[in-house]
Enzyme design. Structure first.
Site, PDB file in Angstrom:
ATOM      1  N   GLU A 294      -4.461  -2.438  -4.098  1.00 48.31           N
ATOM      2  CA  GLU A 294      -4.232  -1.070  -3.565  1.00 48.31           C
ATOM      3  C   GLU A 294      -4.067  -0.025  -4.675  1.00 48.31           C
ATOM      4  O   GLU A 294      -3.118   0.760  -4.662  1.00 48.31           O
ATOM      5  CB  GLU A 294      -3.012  -1.069  -2.637  1.00 48.31           C
ATOM      6  CG  GLU A 294      -3.221  -1.911  -1.404  1.00 48.31           C
ATOM      7  CD  GLU A 294      -2.119  -1.772  -0.342  1.00 48.31           C
ATOM      8  OE1 GLU A 294      -1.065  -1.195  -0.644  1.00 48.31           O
ATOM      9  OE2 GLU A 294      -2.341  -2.252   0.790  1.00 48.31           O
TER      10      GLU A 294
ATOM     11  N   GLU B 140      -5.529  -7.935   3.707  1.00 50.67           N
ATOM     12  CA  GLU B 140      -4.203  -7.675   4.305  1.00 50.67           C
ATOM     13  C   GLU B 140      -4.421  -7.061   5.674  1.00 50.67           C
ATOM     14  O   GLU B 140      -4.978  -5.962   5.774  1.00 50.67           O
ATOM     15  CB  GLU B 140      -3.365  -6.719   3.450  1.00 50.67           C
ATOM     16  CG  GLU B 140      -2.792  -7.351   2.213  1.00 50.67           C
ATOM     17  CD  GLU B 140      -1.815  -6.442   1.469  1.00 50.67           C
ATOM     18  OE1 GLU B 140      -1.079  -5.678   2.114  1.00 50.67           O
ATOM     19  OE2 GLU B 140      -1.826  -6.508   0.227  1.00 50.67           O
TER      20      GLU B 140
HETATM   21  O1  AHR Z   1       2.131  -6.827   2.594  1.00 48.54           O
HETATM   22  C1  AHR Z   1       3.089  -5.881   2.238  1.00 48.54           C
HETATM   23  C2  AHR Z   1       2.540  -4.802   1.314  1.00 48.54           C
HETATM   24  O2  AHR Z   1       1.654  -4.001   2.013  1.00 48.54           O
HETATM   25  C3  AHR Z   1       1.739  -5.282   0.146  1.00 48.54           C
HETATM   26  O3  AHR Z   1       2.542  -5.602  -0.944  1.00 48.54           O
HETATM   27  C4  AHR Z   1       0.875  -4.110  -0.179  1.00 48.54           C
HETATM   28  O4  AHR Z   1      -0.337  -4.489  -0.775  1.00 48.54           O
HETATM   29  C5  AHR Z   1       0.689  -3.430   1.155  1.00 48.54           C
HETATM   30  O5  AHR Z   1       0.892  -2.078   1.070  1.00 48.54           O
END
Ligand code: AHR
Length: 529
Positions: A199, A323
């Protein structure tokens, strides 16, 4: 008294109208057309991966708890390990997440008593480093999962990322491979999949930078990492969510820098049913959010193919949705400088599980381009599995995930679904089908599975399945996740509040009538043999 002809006619018309009214035709059955020879994609099982970050109690107190009577001699929680092994999670992303952007992998290898205790700056927690890369690989081997490692491109350098590849993947005879052997790991770990940071478009990210800066750093890292091991599959950081003002523009600029040296780009998204979110807390809106996931995928595919066209590259990128999950309640990420603080311990209810089912359907529908996806995360932190020092339980979202892992095999079929729809008003009116379905077919076992979400909150929906080529001979299972209370959740005290229930199996044949309960996610398993 005699009735005139007109009176007779009038009363019989009224009777017909009344009969129509009383008959209450109910919803028109949905129709699904299936042909086991019409495939949308070969299903890569990495689509059902997951994620473990050094965050809260995911590692410490989650999968690793030395000294616990529930742990083995390596400190791995045996109950959790067994659960994940039996789930069959194919790939696990590690060590972050936001954590990775400030992580020095050297802190987590070598003799444990020499590893530093550090202030972890993504989640303001204390990181003891008692669990690191080697323990993770050992744990992955024990659960039967493949590792997906993320390199630190925040504070980390391309050189440090290449050193980690050398530490993990080279046999012997170089500085870093020999260090691994000194640390007790004779054989290389052979880690194939790598994320180039995490990210990096997010202002919250340690080392956040512009798209062009990141694209150049990712290119440098990719070149150095590949110099060590040519077989790597590298994933560039795409936008961290579709709500970012730079969404798609970030992806375009990054890819224009690094397209030639990467294999894939990442997508992330968390879905919310908070009153102030786009769903406004309405279940029918919430259960349609998986369609947003599909739009996000389509848009990122368009950017990849646009850059491909501009560069006249023969290479087609794949997508890593590394994610995704529901996450909106436990948002506080401040660990207050504690070891393994309770962070992001979201409690999931039935409607979250139904949406997770829909999201799995969307991933399968787009599995022609999405090859890896990670349910974020796996244990304790926005997770299907929750632990305490004395046990564990399965959250509601565990069940649709477990079904996909256990039964989605072979090809994702190119089915046609015709369902009644409902409208969601908003900036643009959205038309949403009540029934959202995906089918897989495994030619080797001749088994076909239908994963179906019924978004109708009030009524059961009938679905007619029309098989064009082969007719199912047996129904090998028909289960559903449903209930009256969409807010029902599992807890340590009541771990069985929401669990799958068996349904009356429909008669097999080339035309089948299947009933999906109101507000449900169901799995129908068929054998063609
Ligand atoms: O999964 C929790 C967080 O969410 C992670 O660390 C990050 O990559 C995302 O913003």
């Amino acid at each position: 008294m005699d009735l005139t002809r007109r009176q007779v006619l009038r009363s019989s018309l009224a009777a017909v109208a009344a009969a129509r009214l009383w008959a209450q035709p109910g919803p028109r059955p949905a129709r699904i057309l299936l042909d086991t020879e019409r495939s949308r994609a070969i299903l890569d099982r990495r689509l059902f991966g997951s994620f473990l970050e050094h965050l809260g109690r995911a590692i410490y107190g989650g999968i690793y708890e030395p000294g616990s009577r529930l742990s083995d001699e390596r400190g791995f929680r045996k109950d959790v390990l067994q659960e994940i092994k039996q789930l069959g999670v194919p790939i696990v992303r590690y060590p972050g997440g936001n954590f990775v952007s400030g992580y020095n992998w050297l802190d987590g290898v070598g003799p444990r008593d020499k590893r530093p205790r550090v202030l972890e700056r993504a989640w303001n927690s204390i990181e003891t480093n008692q669990f690191g890369t080697n323990e993770f690989i050992e744990w992955c081997r024990a659960v039967g999962a493949e590792p997906l490692l993320a390199a630190n491109l925040g504070t980390g350098t391309p050189e440090a990322a290449a050193a980690l590849v050398e530490y993990c993947n080279l046999e012997r005879g170089t500085k870093w491979s020999d260090l691994r052997r000194q640390h007790g790991y004779e054989k290389p770990h052979n880690v194939r999949y790598w994320c180039l940071g995490n990210e990096m478009d997010g202002p919250w990210q340690i080392g956040h930078m512009t798209a062009v800066e990141y694209g150049r750093k990712a290119t440098d890292a990719a070149r150095q990492m590949r110099m060590v091991d040519r077989s790597l599959q590298l994933i560039a950081c795409g936008s961290s969510n579709p709500g970012m003002s730079t969404f798609l523009e970030w992806d375009r600029q990054v890819l224009e820098e690094c397209y030639g040296v990467v294999d894939a780009i990442s997508l992330h998204c968390y879905y919310s049913n908070a009153e102030q979110s786009e769903t406004k807390g309405e279940a029918q809106r919430y259960l349609a959010l998986n369609l947003n996931m599909e739009s996000q995928i389509d848009q990122v595919v368009a950017v990849c193919d646009y850059v491909r066209g501009r560069l006249k590259s023969p290479k087609k990128l794949w997508l890593s949705f590394d994610e995704w999950n529901v996450w909106y309640r436990a948002r506080d990420g401040n660990g207050n400088r504690q070891e393994a603080p309770r962070l992001l311990e979201e409690q999931y209810n039935l409607e979250d599980a139904l949406l997770v089912g829909g999201l799995l359907n969307s991933l399968m529908r787009r599995s022609d381009r999405v090859k890896i996806a990670c349910l974020a995360q796996l244990v304790n932190v926005i997770a299907p599995i929750m632990t305490s020092p004395t046990g564990m339980y399965r959250q509601t979202i565990y069940y649709p995930y477990a079904w996909a892992l256990a039964h989605a095999r072979g090809n994702v079929l190119d089915i046609v679904v015709d369902s009644e729809t409902y409208e969601l008003s908003g900036r643009n009116t959205t038309v949403v089908p009540y029934v959202d379905a995906v089918a897989t077919f495994d030619a080797s076992s001749k088994s076909c599975c239908l994963f179906a979400l019924n978004r109708d909150l009030a009524r059961e929906r009938e679905v007619t399945l029309h098989f064009r080529d082969v007719a199912p001979r047996r129904v090998t299972g028909f289960e559903t996740l449903t209930g009256r209370n969409l807010k029902a959740a599992n807890t340590f005290e009541n771990p069985q509040a929401v669990t799958p229930q068996r349904l009356e199996p429909p008669a097999p044949g080339s035309t089948m009538r299947v009933k999906l309960p109101a507000q449900s996610y169901s799995l129908l398993r068929l054998s063609m043999a």
